[in-house]
Design an enzyme around this catalytic site. Structure first.
Site: not given
Ligand code: BGP
Length: 470
Positions: A174, A368
């Site tokens: 990201e 993701e």
């Molecule tokens: C993204 C990241 C992850 C992650 C995911 C979910 O931004 O790359 O590392 O954890 O989001 O977000 P969260 O864990 O805050 O629910």
């Protein structure tokens, strides 16, 4: 139809699951300095580890010791790939060490061997929101050009070591999150008097160089290796059809294309150059930078997609906002929100795939996606996470539409956190994404035992039928 070799799998990040934060020679990373928070209380980033505070990443889900059991479960679901990251400070504990830490290198050798034993292709992110803490203290992290060299060495060490085990790489997770949270990806705490835009874009410039050098080196070491960029794709809708709202939408997205344009096309766009000039930003560069960027274009785009957002030209003071991955925006009345306030929008995924593919025409990889929600373990030990199945089913339908109807070239799909892990945004454990439940709460209580949720069998069947039966 999705391609026959479609990469179904799941994605995690080292610091959110491994734990063992100082084991076998690992150094402290920025992620190790993040306390626990919640949806309502922000995580605190401390100067080193402070006694008496709770740091959930220190134990994570103990993946460092339990990965064999976990990989076996991934194999049972039929994973074709598994995305994880390499903790930089396991390999170079201080970031600027002369020699890599052999035990750290060995851990990833063992993990990759375990995956390959089951025919699971590793997909590896080099930097997923963790920088060796010593680099922050000694050099001010990514603000220093020296960090480019340290990263290039780290990347080269990984490519050399794993060149026969890992084909798919991603450089910075990201990367575009730098525009709204410099701390997360660099560990730099800006002060009131700092020019925050300069800090984030100078760090970005250094990460662009580091990424480009890595891409070039990877191709030299093994021409079969594919190296992608990774962006958070934050699709924005204009709040109304007022032209001002549409203009706001475009300007908001420009902040994000700033990143992908450089990494995919190998140069800053004219618009980016104007943006810098209009904001009085003069990046510190060297004459060779243009060449470095042009020689390090990525092979594919990996991106995260969880929710859509709304851009508005109206004043938002006093208005109720909705959440989202790393950002808030005004509410979208046409969508429902998750328990953590993120708008659920499968069509937004189809639009995102189209936007990216139309713009760049290189393969895409959804690395993701998912629904963070707490689960209830029923008295018989089962977990009925139909809501998660529903979310994923609709998103897979949307990605299939993008491929089958719109012609997008999509390499694979790795939903976030196939096994429950620490939330990045809140540090909670109860914001769960997994097909596999981990018995641990947000205070660190629990056995860490793993169990299959209802979605486990569902996803297994999705993979078995290459997404034909959802
Ligand atoms: C993204 C990241 C992850 C992650 C995911 C979910 O931004 O790359 O590392 O954890 O989001 O977000 P969260 O864990 O805050 O629910």
């Amino acid at each position: 139809m999705l391609r026959k070799d479609f990469l179904w799998g799941g994605a995690v990040a080292a610091n959110q699951c491994e734990g063992a934060y100082l084991e076998d020679g690992k150094g402290l990373s920025t992620a190790d300095c993040m306390t626990a928070g919640s949806r309502y209380v922000a995580r605190e980033y401390t100067d080193g580890v402070v006694e008496g505070k709770y740091y959930p990443n220190h134990v994570g889900i103990d993946f460092y010791h339990r990965y064999k059991e976990d990989v076996k479960l991934f194999a049972e679901m039929g994973f074709k790939c598994f995305r994880t990251s390499i903790a930089w400070s396991r390999i170079f504990p201080n970031g600027d060490d002369e020699q890599p830490n052999e035990k750290g290198l060995q851990f990833y050798d063992d993990l990759f061997d375990e995956l390959l034993k089951y025919g699971i292709e590793p997909v590896v992110t080099l930097s997923h929101y963790e920088t060796p803490y010593a680099l922050v203290k000694r050099y001010n992290s990514w603000l220093s050009r020296k960090t480019v060299g340290f990263f290039a060495k780290f990347a080269e060490t990984c490519f050399e070591r794993y060149k026969n085990k890992v084909k798919y790489w991603l450089t910075f997770n990201e990367i575009n999150s730098l525009v709204f949270d410099t701390k997360m990806s660099t560990g730099i705490m800006t002060k009131e008097e700092d020019n925050k835009l300069f800090v984030s874009l100078q760090c970005a410039h250094h990460q662009f160089l580091a990424s480009a050098l890595a891409v070039k080196r990877a191709h030299e070491i093994n021409p079969d290796m594919k190296v992608g960029m990774m962006m958070l794709y934050p699709i924005f809708y204009g709040e109304t059809c007022r032209p001002e709202d549409q203009l706001e939408t475009m300007l908001t997205m420009d902040n994000h294309y700033y990143f992908s344009d450089v990494q995919v096309r190998g140069a800053y766009s004219e618009k980016a150059r104007r943006y810098l000039a209009n904001n009085g930003i003069k990046l510190e560069t060297l004459p060779e930078d243009d060449m470095i960027l042009s020689e390090g274009k990525v092979d594919y785009i990996g991106f995260s997609y969880y929710n859509s957002n709304v851009a508005t030209s109206s004043n938002t003071d006093g208005r109720q906002l909705m959440g989202g991955n790393m950002m808030n925006s005004v509410k979208n009345p046409y969508l429902i929100e998750s328990d953590w306030g993120w708008a659920v929008d499968p069509i937004g995924l189809r639009l995102s795939l189209n936007n990216l593919y139309d713009r760049y025409q290189i393969p895409l990889f959804i690395v993701e996606n998912g629904l963070g929600q707490n689960d209830t373990v029923l008295p018989d030990g089962t977990i009925d996470d139909e809501y998660r199945i529903d979310y994923l089913r609709k998103h897979i339908e949307a990605l299939k539409d993008a491929v089958e109807i719109d012609g997008v070239d999509l390499m694979g799909y790795t939903p976030w956190g196939p096994i429950d892990l620490i939330s990045l945004g809140t540090g909670e454990m109860i914001k769960r994404y997994g097909f596999i439940y981990v018995d641990r709460d947000s205070m660190g209580n629990g056995t860490l035992n793993r169990s299959r949720k209802k979605s486990f069998d569902w996803y297994k069947h999705v993979i078995e039928t290459n997404g034909e039966e959802l």
